[in-house]
Motif scaffolding. Structure first.
Motif, PDB file in Angstrom:
ATOM      1  N   LYS A  27       0.833  -1.203   0.000  1.00 27.64           N
ATOM      2  CA  LYS A  27       0.000   0.000   0.000  1.00 27.64           C
ATOM      3  C   LYS A  27       0.871   1.257   0.000  1.00 27.64           C
ATOM      4  O   LYS A  27       0.562   2.234  -0.687  1.00 27.64           O
ATOM      5  N   LYS A  28       1.991   1.226   0.722  1.00 29.58           N
ATOM      6  CA  LYS A  28       2.904   2.379   0.733  1.00 29.58           C
ATOM      7  C   LYS A  28       3.509   2.613  -0.654  1.00 29.58           C
ATOM      8  O   LYS A  28       3.643   3.747  -1.105  1.00 29.58           O
ATOM      9  N   LYS A  29       3.874   1.515  -1.330  1.00 29.78           N
ATOM     10  CA  LYS A  29       4.432   1.645  -2.681  1.00 29.78           C
ATOM     11  C   LYS A  29       3.404   2.232  -3.641  1.00 29.78           C
ATOM     12  O   LYS A  29       3.721   3.079  -4.471  1.00 29.78           O
ATOM     13  N   GLN A  30       2.165   1.786  -3.529  1.00 33.58           N
ATOM     14  CA  GLN A  30       1.101   2.314  -4.387  1.00 33.58           C
ATOM     15  C   GLN A  30       0.867   3.792  -4.118  1.00 33.58           C
ATOM     16  O   GLN A  30       0.663   4.578  -5.045  1.00 33.58           O
ATOM     17  N   GLN A  31       0.884   4.185  -2.865  1.00 28.02           N
ATOM     18  CA  GLN A  31       0.664   5.590  -2.524  1.00 28.02           C
ATOM     19  C   GLN A  31       1.806   6.464  -3.020  1.00 28.02           C
ATOM     20  O   GLN A  31       1.571   7.564  -3.530  1.00 28.02           O
ATOM     21  N   SER A  32       3.040   5.980  -2.903  1.00 30.87           N
ATOM     22  CA  SER A  32       4.167   6.785  -3.391  1.00 30.87           C
ATOM     23  C   SER A  32       4.142   6.885  -4.913  1.00 30.87           C
ATOM     24  O   SER A  32       4.467   7.940  -5.474  1.00 30.87           O
ATOM     25  N   ALA A  33       3.729   5.813  -5.617  1.00 20.83           N
ATOM     26  CA  ALA A  33       3.617   5.866  -7.074  1.00 20.83           C
ATOM     27  C   ALA A  33       2.513   6.826  -7.499  1.00 20.83           C
ATOM     28  O   ALA A  33       2.681   7.591  -8.459  1.00 20.83           O
ATOM     29  N   ALA A  34       1.395   6.822  -6.788  1.00 20.07           N
ATOM     30  CA  ALA A  34       0.298   7.745  -7.108  1.00 20.07           C
ATOM     31  C   ALA A  34       0.719   9.187  -6.854  1.00 20.07           C
ATOM     32  O   ALA A  34       0.405  10.086  -7.637  1.00 20.07           O
ATOM     33  N   ALA A  35       1.462   9.416  -5.776  1.00 15.94           N
ATOM     34  CA  ALA A  35       1.938  10.774  -5.488  1.00 15.94           C
ATOM     35  C   ALA A  35       2.913  11.234  -6.566  1.00 15.94           C
ATOM     36  O   ALA A  35       2.887  12.400  -6.994  1.00 15.94           O
ATOM     37  N   MET A  36       3.777  10.323  -7.030  1.00 13.22           N
ATOM     38  CA  MET A  36       4.730  10.656  -8.089  1.00 13.22           C
ATOM     39  C   MET A  36       3.989  11.033  -9.373  1.00 13.22           C
ATOM     40  O   MET A  36       4.340  12.007 -10.033  1.00 13.22           O
ATOM     41  N   ARG A  37       2.958  10.272  -9.700  1.00  9.92           N
ATOM     42  CA  ARG A  37       2.197  10.557 -10.932  1.00  9.92           C
ATOM     43  C   ARG A  37       1.409  11.862 -10.805  1.00  9.92           C
ATOM     44  O   ARG A  37       1.222  12.568 -11.784  1.00  9.92           O
ATOM     45  N   ASN A  38       0.935  12.173  -9.614  1.00  7.82           N
ATOM     46  CA  ASN A  38       0.189  13.414  -9.426  1.00  7.82           C
ATOM     47  C   ASN A  38       1.094  14.635  -9.427  1.00  7.82           C
ATOM     48  O   ASN A  38       0.645  15.745  -9.691  1.00  7.82           O
ATOM     49  N   ASP A  39       2.368  14.436  -9.107  1.00 11.36           N
ATOM     50  CA  ASP A  39       3.321  15.548  -9.089  1.00 11.36           C
ATOM     51  C   ASP A  39       3.921  15.845 -10.463  1.00 11.36           C
ATOM     52  O   ASP A  39       4.742  16.743 -10.589  1.00 11.36           O
ATOM     53  N   MET A  40       3.539  15.074 -11.474  1.00 13.65           N
ATOM     54  CA  MET A  40       4.056  15.319 -12.835  1.00 13.65           C
ATOM     55  C   MET A  40       3.623  16.692 -13.316  1.00 13.65           C
ATOM     56  O   MET A  40       2.485  17.108 -13.086  1.00 13.65           O
ATOM     57  N   GLN A  41       4.532  17.352 -13.989  1.00 10.86           N
ATOM     58  CA  GLN A  41       4.219  18.656 -14.568  1.00 10.86           C
ATOM     59  C   GLN A  41       4.722  18.682 -15.997  1.00 10.86           C
ATOM     60  O   GLN A  41       5.648  17.942 -16.344  1.00 10.86           O
ATOM     61  N   PRO A  42       4.137  19.515 -16.844  1.00  6.87           N
ATOM     62  CA  PRO A  42       4.628  19.611 -18.224  1.00  6.87           C
ATOM     63  C   PRO A  42       6.108  19.988 -18.256  1.00  6.87           C
ATOM     64  O   PRO A  42       6.570  20.834 -17.508  1.00  6.87           O
ATOM     65  N   GLY A  43       6.840  19.285 -19.125  1.00  8.82           N
ATOM     66  CA  GLY A  43       8.262  19.536 -19.261  1.00  8.82           C
ATOM     67  C   GLY A  43       9.138  18.523 -18.546  1.00  8.82           C
ATOM     68  O   GLY A  43      10.335  18.464 -18.777  1.00  8.82           O
ATOM     69  N   SER A  44       8.549  17.705 -17.670  1.00 18.23           N
ATOM     70  CA  SER A  44       9.368  16.731 -16.963  1.00 18.23           C
ATOM     71  C   SER A  44       9.503  15.459 -17.802  1.00 18.23           C
ATOM     72  O   SER A  44       8.607  15.088 -18.542  1.00 18.23           O
ATOM     73  N   GLY A  45      10.628  14.802 -17.671  1.00 15.79           N
ATOM     74  CA  GLY A  45      10.879  13.567 -18.404  1.00 15.79           C
ATOM     75  C   GLY A  45      10.325  12.384 -17.654  1.00 15.79           C
ATOM     76  O   GLY A  45      10.408  12.311 -16.432  1.00 15.79           O
ATOM     77  N   VAL A  46       9.755  11.427 -18.398  1.00 14.32           N
ATOM     78  CA  VAL A  46       9.159  10.246 -17.778  1.00 14.32           C
ATOM     79  C   VAL A  46       9.582   8.992 -18.527  1.00 14.32           C
ATOM     80  O   VAL A  46      10.018   9.048 -19.679  1.00 14.32           O
ATOM     81  N   ARG A  47       9.448   7.843 -17.836  1.00 18.31           N
ATOM     82  CA  ARG A  47       9.624   6.534 -18.455  1.00 18.31           C
ATOM     83  C   ARG A  47       8.313   5.784 -18.258  1.00 18.31           C
ATOM     84  O   ARG A  47       7.808   5.690 -17.149  1.00 18.31           O
ATOM     85  N   THR A  48       7.774   5.250 -19.329  1.00 22.99           N
ATOM     86  CA  THR A  48       6.525   4.497 -19.217  1.00 22.99           C
ATOM     87  C   THR A  48       6.833   3.088 -18.724  1.00 22.99           C
ATOM     88  O   THR A  48       7.985   2.660 -18.705  1.00 22.99           O
TER      89      THR A  48
END
Length: 170
Positions: free
Chosen positions: A24-45
């Protein structure tokens, strides 16, 4: 029931609780990471594609994968949001090194000459791996020797070669 018989059940329930808690902690940290995305940041799918975030919506993300290539992904398909340095290192091969910003001053002159093996004098002709190049005209005797060597090579190529199984005896 005795406490000894209940002990395995208690341990099993405790292990399940700890495993679900860490997941559950891993899921919450992944959701927080995805919510903190902003235009211009690099991502890996999660498929391994690297791209730059162009637009973030409630459930989807518009990614810029290259010039004129815009892709629409679900937010859950983003595996990692990368820092700018990490994205540039992976995608563009740009290493940001703080040491390269300053001038490098060698400790001694041996690093400037390129030979730090020994202080003994080095014979330059012996150290050279290049063959000597003769830039002068060839003598008549040199030309005759070369023609003779070429003729010997031509004769050797024309003769059939014997193998282990061949013999002249019948």
């Amino acid at each position: 029931m005795s406490p000894v018989t209940l002990l395995p059940f208690i341990v099993l329930i405790g292990a399940m609780f700890l495993m679900t808690r860490s997941a559950k902690k891993k899921q919450q940290s992944a959701a927080a990471m995805r919510n903190d995305m902003q235009p211009g940041s690099g991502v890996r799918t999660i498929g391994g594609m690297y791209a730059t975030v162009k637009e973030v919506n409630e459930d989807t993300v518009l990614l810029d994968a290259g010039p004129g290539v815009d892709l629409l992904f679900a937010k859950n398909s983003i595996g990692a949001v990368l820092t700018d340095d990490e994205y540039n290192r992976i995608v563009h091969g740009i290493e940001h090194d703080l040491k390269s910003d300053s001038d490098v001053v060698p400790d001694d002159a041996s690093s400037l000459t390129g030979s730090a093996e020994s202080d003994a004098p080095v014979d330059e002709a012996a150290a050279s791996d290049d063959k000597a190049v003769d830039l002068g005209k060839k003598d008549a005797t040199d030309e005759v020797q070369e023609k003779a060597a070429d003729a010997d090579q031509a004769e050797a190529a024309e003769e059939p070669k014997k193998t282990d199984g061949d013999s002249d005896a019948k």
